[in-house]
Design an enzyme around this catalytic site. Structure first.
Site, PDB file in Angstrom:
ATOM      1  N   GLU A 198       0.671  -1.213   0.043  1.00  0.00           N
ATOM      2  CA  GLU A 198       0.043  -0.043   0.016  1.00  0.00           C
ATOM      3  C   GLU A 198       0.890   1.218   0.088  1.00  0.00           C
ATOM      4  OE1 GLU A 198      -2.761  -0.564   3.343  1.00  0.00           O
ATOM      5  OE2 GLU A 198      -3.544  -2.182   2.397  1.00  0.00           O
ATOM      6  N   GLU A 209      -6.090 -10.687  -1.929  1.00  0.00           N
ATOM      7  CA  GLU A 209      -7.144 -10.574  -0.746  1.00  0.00           C
ATOM      8  C   GLU A 209      -8.662 -10.473  -1.267  1.00  0.00           C
ATOM      9  OE1 GLU A 209      -5.935  -7.336   1.693  1.00  0.00           O
ATOM     10  OE2 GLU A 209      -3.843  -7.749   1.507  1.00  0.00           O
TER      11      GLU A 209
HETATM   12  O1  G3I Z   1      -5.855  -8.409  18.706  1.00  0.00           O
HETATM   13  C1  G3I Z   1      -6.593  -7.304  19.294  1.00  0.00           C
HETATM   14  C2  G3I Z   1      -7.355  -7.589  20.437  1.00  0.00           C
HETATM   15  O2  G3I Z   1      -6.405  -7.975  21.662  1.00  0.00           O
HETATM   16  C3  G3I Z   1      -8.028  -6.225  20.756  1.00  0.00           C
HETATM   17  O3  G3I Z   1      -9.006  -6.605  21.906  1.00  0.00           O
HETATM   18  C4  G3I Z   1      -8.824  -5.763  19.389  1.00  0.00           C
HETATM   19  C5  G3I Z   1      -9.772  -4.364  19.699  1.00  0.00           C
HETATM   20  O4  G3I Z   1      -9.897  -3.924  18.404  1.00  0.00           O
HETATM   21  O5  G3I Z   1      -8.009  -5.543  18.613  1.00  0.00           O
HETATM   22  C6  G3I Z   1      -7.308  -6.820  17.949  1.00  0.00           C
HETATM   23  O6  G3I Z   1      -6.364  -6.541  16.909  1.00  0.00           O
HETATM   24  C7  G3I Z   1      -6.888  -6.279  15.843  1.00  0.00           C
HETATM   25  C8  G3I Z   1      -6.481  -7.198  14.873  1.00  0.00           C
HETATM   26  O7  G3I Z   1      -6.931  -7.026  13.632  1.00  0.00           O
HETATM   27  C9  G3I Z   1      -6.725  -8.790  15.157  1.00  0.00           C
HETATM   28  O8  G3I Z   1      -8.220  -8.894  15.232  1.00  0.00           O
HETATM   29  C10 G3I Z   1      -6.768  -4.759  15.393  1.00  0.00           C
HETATM   30  O9  G3I Z   1      -7.330  -3.921  16.210  1.00  0.00           O
HETATM   31  C11 G3I Z   1      -7.218  -4.670  14.027  1.00  0.00           C
HETATM   32  O10 G3I Z   1      -6.787  -3.217  13.398  1.00  0.00           O
HETATM   33  C12 G3I Z   1      -6.599  -5.711  13.070  1.00  0.00           C
HETATM   34  O11 G3I Z   1      -7.164  -5.502  11.844  1.00  0.00           O
HETATM   35  C13 G3I Z   1      -6.377  -6.219  10.744  1.00  0.00           C
HETATM   36  C14 G3I Z   1      -6.126  -5.057   9.650  1.00  0.00           C
HETATM   37  O12 G3I Z   1      -5.630  -5.684   8.486  1.00  0.00           O
HETATM   38  C15 G3I Z   1      -4.902  -4.138  10.121  1.00  0.00           C
HETATM   39  O13 G3I Z   1      -3.900  -4.608  10.674  1.00  0.00           O
HETATM   40  C16 G3I Z   1      -7.398  -7.284  10.157  1.00  0.00           C
HETATM   41  O14 G3I Z   1      -7.551  -8.437  10.954  1.00  0.00           O
HETATM   42  C17 G3I Z   1      -6.896  -7.648   8.565  1.00  0.00           C
HETATM   43  O15 G3I Z   1      -7.837  -8.522   8.053  1.00  0.00           O
HETATM   44  C18 G3I Z   1      -6.365  -6.520   7.708  1.00  0.00           C
HETATM   45  O16 G3I Z   1      -5.720  -7.096   6.734  1.00  0.00           O
HETATM   46  C19 G3I Z   1      -5.555  -6.068   5.619  1.00  0.00           C
HETATM   47  C20 G3I Z   1      -4.044  -6.449   5.020  1.00  0.00           C
HETATM   48  O17 G3I Z   1      -3.314  -6.729   6.043  1.00  0.00           O
HETATM   49  C21 G3I Z   1      -3.797  -5.505   3.979  1.00  0.00           C
HETATM   50  N1  G3I Z   1      -4.898  -4.977   3.032  1.00  0.00           N
HETATM   51  C22 G3I Z   1      -6.026  -4.847   3.681  1.00  0.00           C
HETATM   52  C23 G3I Z   1      -6.599  -5.882   4.425  1.00  0.00           C
HETATM   53  C24 G3I Z   1      -8.041  -5.650   5.136  1.00  0.00           C
HETATM   54  O18 G3I Z   1      -7.900  -4.334   5.957  1.00  0.00           O
END
Ligand code: G3I
Length: 375
Positions: free
Chosen positions: A160, A266
């Protein structure tokens, strides 16, 4: 089919009702078998898959390649300088290796400030110099890609970096200190750390003409400098009734002409359109936060439209299979989709399998698109 295999198949067909097995041929019940002659079929999956035994049968029947959803990102692996945490990612790699699943590493550099640990960019309160930033990047990549050298088939090296607005590159600490050079360096460091891995530049909305032009510029520029860029990742986070088929085809053709492979990295089709979230300075967000139309299930007519649109996508992928190395969905089934949480909480239905892991109409449509007689 060879006679021995044919008789095995006949026996399986006779006993299958008693074993609860599907009597259908593998091509008609498995995505990875149906696509075997075209491209690999993958999935971005929960970091803790090694403990989620209930997910294993669906995963291994349908997919040949896995991407860990979060545990290999810089913020997960090196939240503070030098303090690497490999526990979750090591377990993921061991699980995939045991199950004969190919691995996609995701991602070595995420060119967004809110996704990069702040320490990368700073020395105390001052911005880090270009040299220091590149040294930190090299150490991160050498440590991470080097750890699983030879075990990761493909790396999303940079994620990105292209701007959604009028700039070429997204403004970030990386871009500010190094310009485009940070992308080139990331690929060089990744290649040095794991020479056998296929190296991918991954981004979203690169079907759209303005962003496609930026991607073409990036590929040309890296190629001119002999940077080891092997493939482009088209994320493919689409919305129902908005799948940009013609623009996507133009991007596939452009990448073929440039001589880079494509991975659809994705894929999903959101059934609750979300573009309004970013419209007009975010003024619809309070209203959207209340929107949860399919909390009790997705209506059949929506599932049917989704199936037709997935079929059109896979017909296109099949037509351009020569340039496509892999198509990966983002998450295993609807209950695990990131689109249940982002950009607001709602019950979503974007994938081929429902919350019980059962195939939706889109599954049969995709199998059909992959296996019916060529047009
Ligand atoms: O693990 C913590 C948990 O302990 C906490 O209670 C909770 C509260 O919000 O957050 C949890 O972490 C989250 C994590 O996902 C695991 O579920 C983060 O807040 C959240 O930001 C994170 O989101 C991920 C996102 O990328 C940001 O890293 C998504 O799962 C994941 O599917 C998404 O994937 C991205 C690709 O990497 C890049 N392309 C876009 C795609 C979709 O956004």
């Amino acid at each position: 089919m060879k006679p021995f295999l044919a008789s095995l198949w006949a026996i399986a067909w006779l006993v299958s009702p008693h074993l609860g097995l599907s009597a259908t041929a593998p091509e008609s019940s498995s995505l990875r078998h149906a696509a075997a002659k075209l491209f690999a079929i993958g999935v971005g999956i929960n970091d803790h898959i090694s403990q989620r035994t209930n997910d294993w049968p669906l995963l291994t029947a349908q997919f040949s390649t896995v991407t860990p959803e979060n545990c290999m990102k810089p913020a997960a692996l090196q939240p503070t300088e030098g303090a690497f945490d490999f526990a979750t990612a090591d377990a993921f790699v061991d699980f995939a290796t045991r199950q004969n699943l190919k691995l996609v590493g995701h991602c070595l550099v995420w060119a967004k400030d809110d996704r990069t640990p702040a320490w990368f960019y700073r020395v105390g309160q001052q911005p880090a110099s270009r040299e220091l930033l590149l040294t930190r990047m090299r150490q991160h990549i050498a440590t991470v890609a080097g750890r699983w050298r030879g075990r990761i088939a493909m790396w999303d090296v940079v994620n990105e970096a292209l701007d959604d607005g009028t700039n070429y590159l997204r403004p970030s600490g990386w871009e500010q200190a190094c310009g485009e050079e940070f992308i080139a360096k990331a690929f060089e460091y990744a290649h040095a750390a794991d020479p056998a891995a296929l190296l991918v530049y991954n981004d979203y909305n690169t079907e759209l003409p303005a962003k496609r032009a930026k991607m073409i510029r990036l590929v040309r520029s890296l190629r001119a400098k002999h940077i080891p860029l092997h493939a482009i990742g088209l994320q493919g986070h689409y919305e129902l009734d908005q799948v940009p088929l013609a623009e996507l085809e133009a991007t596939l053709v452009a990448m073929r002409e440039l001589g880079v492979k494509v991975v659809v990295s994705e894929l999903d089709i959101d059934v609750i359109p979300r573009a309004k979230w970013w419209a007009e300075g975010g003024k619809y967000r309070a209203e959207l936060r209340q929107l949860n139309p399919y909390r009790d299930g997705c209506p059949p007519e929506i599932l049917q439209r989704q199936a037709e649109q997935y079929a059109q996508l896979f017909q296109l992928f099949r037509k351009h299979a020569g340039v496509i190395a892999r198509v990966s969905f983002w998450n295993l089934h609807d209950g695990q989709s990131w689109l249940n949480e982002f950009p607001w909480q709602r019950v979503n239905h974007p994938l081929l399998f429902d919350r019980a892991g059962q195939p939706k109409p889109a599954f049969a449509a995709v199998i059909h698109a992959l296996t019916d007689a060529p047009p």
